[in-house]
Write a protein that holds these residues in place. Structure first.
Motif, short mmCIF file in Angstrom:
data_model
loop_
_atom_site.label_atom_id
_atom_site.label_comp_id
_atom_site.label_asym_id
_atom_site.label_seq_id
_atom_site.Cartn_x
_atom_site.Cartn_y
_atom_site.Cartn_z
N PHE A 248 -8.28 1.96 -87.12
CA PHE A 248 -7.12 1.12 -86.41
C PHE A 248 -6.36 2.30 -86.07
N TRP A 249 -5.98 2.62 -84.92
CA TRP A 249 -5.17 3.67 -84.65
C TRP A 249 -3.86 2.93 -84.18
N GLY A 250 -3.60 1.95 -83.70
CA GLY A 250 -2.41 1.53 -83.39
C GLY A 250 -2.49 0.06 -82.61
N ASN A 251 -1.48 -0.71 -82.62
CA ASN A 251 -1.33 -2.04 -81.96
C ASN A 251 -0.02 -2.24 -81.55
N TRP A 268 -9.37 -8.83 -85.58
CA TRP A 268 -10.58 -9.58 -85.78
C TRP A 268 -11.74 -9.30 -84.57
N TYR A 269 -11.26 -9.07 -83.37
CA TYR A 269 -12.32 -8.65 -82.39
C TYR A 269 -12.57 -7.25 -82.65
N ALA A 270 -11.77 -6.46 -82.96
CA ALA A 270 -12.14 -5.04 -83.15
C ALA A 270 -13.06 -4.72 -84.19
N MET A 271 -12.81 -5.51 -85.38
CA MET A 271 -13.98 -5.49 -86.42
C MET A 271 -15.16 -5.87 -86.12
N LYS A 272 -15.36 -6.75 -85.14
CA LYS A 272 -16.68 -7.46 -84.74
C LYS A 272 -17.31 -6.49 -83.68
N TYR A 273 -16.42 -5.70 -83.02
CA TYR A 273 -16.94 -4.76 -81.96
C TYR A 273 -17.49 -3.69 -82.63
N TYR A 282 -14.71 0.12 -91.58
CA TYR A 282 -13.51 0.04 -90.81
C TYR A 282 -12.07 0.28 -91.83
N TYR A 283 -11.48 1.42 -91.34
CA TYR A 283 -10.14 1.78 -92.03
C TYR A 283 -9.13 1.33 -91.62
#
Length: 355
Positions: A248-251, A268-273, A282-283
Motif C-alpha cells: 500500500f503506497w498511498g491513498n 478492499w478492492y486492492a487486496m482482492k486485486y 499484502y503489506y
C-alpha cells in the motif's frame, strides 16, 4: 565467512530477467523502481553481483546519494517512499556472509560514509559487524492466500466491514485508473488530506508523476479511483506488487465525501486485486490504527544502518532525534516554509536525510 565479494555491474548491461527470476525479488528492486528513485533523489544506481568462490550466488541493489557532503548507500533510505530493497540470493546462500561482504564493499570499494538497508528477509542475526545499528518498525501484513471470506471476516466489524458495505449502499464505485492525469488528481486529494492537519505533503506531485511514468508500464503498479454515485472522483490510491509482496503506497480522498467511506472500499478492492494475481502478502506500509482495522497480522521488521565513522553515526543519530523531537517542531517549520514556497515540498533536503 569472508570469501564472498560484490562486483558492481555496468547498469546498462544488467541482465534484468535474471535478477527478476529470483524468488525473493520485490517490486522495489526492479529496474523501473530503481530508475524512479534515481530520478527523484538525484542518485546513482548500484547493482552488484555477489560471488562466492567465483560463483554468482545473488545480487544486491541500492542507490548512492549525496547529502550534506556525505556519500550514502541506501537500499533504501528514508524519504524515498520505498519500503524494501536489499538482496536477491539463492536459497542455500548465507545472508550473514552477504551482509558482511556488503559492508566491506560499501565502505572500502564504493567509498561511502553511511549505509542503510531494509530487506524483508533480513534479521538481526544476519548482522555481525559492531557498527550496525537496528531500528524496529511495526507494520501490518495480510495473508492473501486466505479466501476472500476469511480476509473480510478478519476486518474490524464496525470500523471496516460496515464501512465497505456503506460505500456499496451509497453507490461508490471503484475503478482501475489509467495513468494520464492521475498524478494531478491524486495529489490534489492528498493536499486536501494534509490541509485538514494544517500541513503540506512530504513529497511533491513530481514524485507521483515519476513513480507512475517509470513503474506503471511494468504492470507492478495499480492505480485506483473511487467515484461517488454522481460520478465524481472522491478518492484515489496507489499500490505496488511483484512476486510474493504487494504494498500500500498511498491513498488520498476529499474530506467532504469521506462520509460514504471510499477509502475502505478502495483498499478492499486492492487486496482482492493482488490476491487474484497470486500475490502472497499484502503489506500495509507502516503503523496506524486505520491500517490495523483491516485484519492484518502485526509484523515487526528491522531497518539496519552502519556508518564508516563515529562522527557520521553521531550525526545520523542527532538528526533523527531532532526530526522526532517532542512536538515535531522541525516538521512544523518545514510545513510553514513549504506553504510560503511550495517548491520546498518537492525537494529532498535535510528532512529527508534524517527521517
Amino acid at each position: 565467512m569472508g570469501g564472498m565479494k560484490l562486483i558492481r555491474e555496468v547498469y546498462t548491461g544488467v541482465d534484468w530477467p535474471l535478477l527478476d527470476s529470483f524468488s525473493d525479488r520485490t517490486f522495489s528492486q526492479r529496474k523501473a523502481w530503481i530508475d524512479f528513485v534515481c530520478e527523484t533523489q538525484a542518485g546513482d544506481p548500484v547493482v552488484a553481483r555477489i560471488e562466492d568462490a567465483g560463483v554468482t550466488v545473488g545480487f544486491f541493489v541500492g542507490v548512492i546519494v549525496r547529502r550534506m557532503g556525505f556519500q550514502i548507500l541506501g537500499s533504501p533510505f528514508p524519504g524515498w517512499t520505498t519500503p524494501y530493497m536489499g538482496f536477491n540470493l539463492r536459497h542455500d546462500v548465507s545472508r550473514a556472509d552477504a551482509v558482511d561482504a556488503l559492508i566491506r564493499y560499501a565502505f572500502c570499494e564504493l567509498g561511502c560514509h553511511h549505509l542503510e538497508i531494509s530487506d524483508p528477509y533480513l534479521t538481526g542475526e544476519h548482522f555481525r559487524d559492531v557498527r550496525v545499528k537496528a531500528q524496529l518498525v511495526r507494520t501490518f501484513r495480510s495473508n492473501l492466500l486466505m479466501t476472500e471470506d476469511e480476509l473480510f471476516a478478519r476486518m474490524d466489524g464496525g470500523g471496516c466491514r460496515s464501512c465497505i458495505r456503506k460505500a456499496a449502499r451509497s453507490g461508490v464505485v471503484i475503478e482501475e485508473a489509467a495513468p494520464d492525469g492521475f498524478a494531478a488528481e491524486y495529489f490534489t486529494q492528498l493536499e486536501d488530506v494534509f490541509d485538514k492537519q494544517n500541513m503540506r505533503p512530504t513529497y511533491g506531485m513530481n514524485r507521483v508523476e515519476a513513480l507512475i511514468r517509470h513503474v506503471y508500464p511494468t504492470g507492478d503498479l495499480l492505480l485506483l479511483r473511487a467515484r461517488d454515485s454522481d460520478g465524481r472522483s472522491i478518492a484515489t490510491g496507489i499500490f505496488a506488487g511483484f512476486n510474493d509482496i504487494s504494498y500500500f503506497w498511498g491513498n488520498a480522498s476529499l474530506r467532504e465525501y469521506q462520509i460514504v467511506r471510499p477509502n475502505e472500499a478502495m483498499l478492499w478492492y486492492a487486496m482482492k486485486y493482488w490476491k487474484r494475481r497470486g500475490v502472497h502478502w499484502y503489506y500495509w506500509g507502516g503503523d496506524g490504527a486505520y491500517k490495523k482495522k483491516y485484519g492484518g497480522d502485526t509484523v515487526i521488521y528491522q531497518q539496519f544502518r552502519a556508518s564508516g565513522s563515529i562522527v557520521t553515526s553521531m550525526l545520523r543519530d542527532a538528526g533523527r532525534m531532532l526530526y522526532y523531537a517532542p512536538g515535531g517542531w522541525n516538521r512544523r517549520i518545514f510545513n510553514l516554509r513549504s506553504r510560503a514556497d511550495p517548491s520546498i515540498a518537492r525537494r529532498d533536503g535535510f528532512h529527508a536525510m534524517i527521517k
